[in-house]
Design a protein around this motif. Structure first.
Motif, short mmCIF file in Angstrom:
data_model
loop_
_atom_site.label_atom_id
_atom_site.label_comp_id
_atom_site.label_asym_id
_atom_site.label_seq_id
_atom_site.Cartn_x
_atom_site.Cartn_y
_atom_site.Cartn_z
N ARG A 179 -7.05 22.62 -10.56
CA ARG A 179 -6.66 23.30 -9.31
C ARG A 179 -7.80 23.28 -8.30
N ARG A 180 -9.02 23.49 -8.77
CA ARG A 180 -10.16 23.45 -7.85
C ARG A 180 -10.36 22.04 -7.30
N TYR A 181 -10.18 21.05 -8.16
CA TYR A 181 -10.32 19.66 -7.71
C TYR A 181 -9.28 19.32 -6.65
N GLN A 182 -8.05 19.71 -6.88
CA GLN A 182 -7.01 19.40 -5.90
C GLN A 182 -7.30 20.08 -4.56
N ALA A 183 -7.75 21.32 -4.59
CA ALA A 183 -8.09 22.01 -3.34
C ALA A 183 -9.25 21.31 -2.64
N ALA A 184 -10.27 20.90 -3.42
CA ALA A 184 -11.41 20.20 -2.82
C ALA A 184 -10.99 18.86 -2.25
N TRP A 185 -10.14 18.14 -2.99
CA TRP A 185 -9.66 16.83 -2.52
C TRP A 185 -8.96 16.97 -1.18
N ARG A 186 -8.05 17.92 -1.10
CA ARG A 186 -7.28 18.08 0.13
C ARG A 186 -8.16 18.56 1.28
N GLY A 187 -9.12 19.43 0.97
CA GLY A 187 -10.02 19.89 2.01
C GLY A 187 -10.88 18.78 2.57
N LEU A 188 -11.25 17.83 1.74
CA LEU A 188 -12.13 16.75 2.16
C LEU A 188 -11.38 15.58 2.79
N PHE A 189 -10.17 15.29 2.30
CA PHE A 189 -9.50 14.05 2.68
C PHE A 189 -8.22 14.19 3.50
N SER A 190 -7.57 15.35 3.49
CA SER A 190 -6.24 15.41 4.10
C SER A 190 -6.28 15.10 5.59
N THR A 191 -7.32 15.54 6.30
CA THR A 191 -7.39 15.27 7.74
C THR A 191 -7.44 13.78 8.01
N ASN A 225 -7.06 5.83 -5.15
CA ASN A 225 -5.72 5.67 -4.57
C ASN A 225 -4.63 6.29 -5.42
N ALA A 226 -4.88 6.52 -6.70
CA ALA A 226 -3.88 7.17 -7.53
C ALA A 226 -3.65 8.60 -7.07
N ALA A 227 -4.71 9.26 -6.55
CA ALA A 227 -4.59 10.64 -6.07
C ALA A 227 -4.01 10.69 -4.67
N GLY A 228 -4.30 9.70 -3.88
CA GLY A 228 -3.83 9.65 -2.50
C GLY A 228 -4.64 8.64 -1.73
N GLU A 229 -4.05 8.10 -0.69
CA GLU A 229 -4.77 7.10 0.09
C GLU A 229 -4.38 7.19 1.54
N SER A 230 -5.31 6.83 2.38
CA SER A 230 -5.05 6.76 3.81
C SER A 230 -4.67 5.32 4.16
N HIS A 231 -4.04 5.15 5.30
CA HIS A 231 -3.88 3.80 5.81
C HIS A 231 -5.27 3.18 5.94
N PRO A 232 -5.45 1.94 5.48
CA PRO A 232 -6.78 1.33 5.56
C PRO A 232 -7.24 1.04 6.98
N ILE A 233 -6.45 1.42 7.96
CA ILE A 233 -6.82 1.21 9.36
C ILE A 233 -8.11 1.94 9.71
N ILE A 293 0.85 -1.18 0.00
CA ILE A 293 0.00 0.00 0.00
C ILE A 293 0.89 1.24 0.00
N ARG A 294 0.36 2.35 -0.50
CA ARG A 294 1.16 3.58 -0.65
C ARG A 294 0.43 4.76 -0.01
N PRO A 295 0.31 4.79 1.32
CA PRO A 295 -0.40 5.91 1.96
C PRO A 295 0.28 7.24 1.66
N GLY A 296 -0.53 8.29 1.53
CA GLY A 296 0.02 9.61 1.29
C GLY A 296 -0.83 10.40 0.32
N ILE A 297 -0.50 11.67 0.15
CA ILE A 297 -1.20 12.58 -0.74
C ILE A 297 -0.32 12.88 -1.94
N ARG A 298 -0.87 12.71 -3.14
CA ARG A 298 -0.11 12.92 -4.36
C ARG A 298 -0.73 14.05 -5.19
N ALA A 299 -0.04 14.42 -6.25
CA ALA A 299 -0.58 15.45 -7.13
C ALA A 299 -1.85 14.93 -7.78
N CYS A 300 -2.91 15.73 -7.74
CA CYS A 300 -4.19 15.30 -8.28
C CYS A 300 -4.27 15.46 -9.80
#
Length: 413
Positions: free
Chosen positions: A352-364, A310-318, A293-300
């Motif tokens: 750019r809007r998608y990347q901002a929305a992605w990070r706002g929704l998922f980064s936490t 998961n290509a955009a970013g993934e959390s630990h499945p925990i 698995i490749r947890p982390g945030i990548r360029a959208c």
């Protein structure tokens, strides 16, 4: 049939992220092609739980009723199994939408993916399956995707698809030649994923426990048709030690032992809750393995290639939020692209809007999952977590809230 076809968007991968994006774009009038390398139905290494926050999205994608008909029981409790410790707490419910949809449920990927793909086909998407995307090349303001047929009788058949937009929904585990795919690197600390279904489990149908074990973590949940879905991640170095331990004879010479066998034995020996739930249960199908698995945030997005799932970013499945992030990322991207002006400048602004929305929704939730996984995988982690939840069971409910299980999907109000 022409060897060249032109579309508005080409989606590579027909999992929840790819089909969510494809059918949403198709319903906005886009000409969409989906390229999927596997024949369906197919099972995947996946926890299979879908939190209640996604049910309104499933309705918008027009598979909500089918999902309700097939999915397993409502998950009203979250639990923790490690060693002799078995603790449970209430699952936070969704404080919005119909009262009947306040709790999440699990549905096998063999069922869910087929439902979503059929919805995309009904929306007008053209499906290439089983075909593999093997190259992406820039062609002026569009891009060419070379795809190759798979299967015993496919020969060397290839086709070229053209579109200005490429949606990379191929996940992160499998390396490949596409610019959106990640390079393959192996490390002793890599987490390898395993998953199986069992029939005849005695796990309480409304309980989803987190499993903490030396060198890994996992989860289990009742899914569709009486199947219990159990999945886990194990460190590569721990798996190697387990295989040696279980495969060495009296003379110390290693005998081949399957990874699935040692992972199953490790789960049963490490968590009394697992061994109790699976006592007398029967394996349904075979164990699946994938990773790392490749947890982390990548360029959208990069040069008209937009990543989802998961290509955009993934959390630990925990935290059991993989399907949620896949469905929602595809929806977010499609909404931005569908509303963007035509041309490269419009697509770049949408990216750019998608990347901002992605990070706002998922980064936490990505960062929260990393913190929880760091504790679980650290020295004495399972014992430390067991002591914490025994004394404060409400931390399980809080953890479920932090993972985003009650956060509504943007744009569905």
């Amino acid at each position: 049939m022409s060897n060249l076809s032109t579309h508005d968007a080409i989606v590579i991968g027909a999992g929840p992220a790819g089909t969510s994006a494809a059918l949403t774009l198709a319903r906005h009038g886009w000409s969409v092609a989906i390229v999927e390398k596997s024949a369906f139905p197919r099972r995947k290494v996946c926890g299979e739980y879908i939190s209640a926050s996604n049910i309104a999205l499933l309705d918008r994608l027009e598979i909500g009723d089918a999902w309700r008909a097939d999915a397993g029981p409502e998950i009203r409790r979250v639990g923790f199994f490690s060693g002799e410790t078995c603790v449970e707490a209430p699952m936070p419910d969704a404080k919005y939408g119909p009262a009947k949809d306040c709790f999440g449920r699990a549905l096998g990927r063999d069922v869910l993916d087929a439902l979503l793909l059929q919805a995309a086909r009904s929306a007008g998407a053209e499906i290439f399956q089983p075909w593999r995307a093997v190259a992406i090349d820039r062609d002026g303001d569009t891009q060419r995707v070379r795809i190759q047929a798979r299967g015993e009788n496919s020969g060397d058949e290839t086709r070229i698809l053209r579109a200005p937009v490429i949606v990379a929904a191929h996940g992160s585990w499998e390396p490949g030649p596409l610019p959106s795919q990640l390079e393959k690197t192996n490390h002793p600390s890599d987490l390898l994923g395993f998953k199986a279904h069992f029939i005849g489990s005695t796990l309480a149908p409304d309980l989803m426990p987190l499993l903490a074990l030396p060198g890994g973590y996992g989860g289990m949940v009742m899914a569709d048709h009486g199947r219990l879905s159990i999945s886990c991640c194990i460190r590569r170095e721990m798996l190697a030690r387990l295989r040696w331990k279980h495969g060495s004879g009296r003379d110390g010479v290693a005998n081949p032992v399957s990874a699935a066998d040692v992972v199953f034995s490790h789960l049963m020996a490490s968590c009394r809750g697992v061994s109790d739930a699976l006592d007398g249960a029967c394996l349904d199908g075979r164990w699946l393995a994938a990773g790392p698995i490749r947890p982390g945030i990548r360029a959208c997005c990069e040069r008209d290639i937009f990543r989802v799932g998961n290509a955009a970013g993934e959390s630990h499945p925990i935290i059991a939020e993989g399907i949620s992030m896949a469905l929602q990322s595809g929806w977010l991207l499609a909404g931005e692209l569908a509303g963007a002006p035509s041309g490269r400048a419009g697509r770049e602004a949408a990216g750019r809007r998608y990347q901002a929305a992605w990070r706002g929704l998922f980064s936490t939730r990505v960062h929260a999952a990393a913190a929880i996984a760091r504790i679980a995988l650290g020295p004495g982690g399972p014992a430390l977590m067991a002591a914490a939840v025994r004394n404060f069971p409400q931390t399980l409910t809080l953890g479920a809230q932090m993972s985003g299980k009650t956060r509504p999907v943007p744009g569905l109000a």
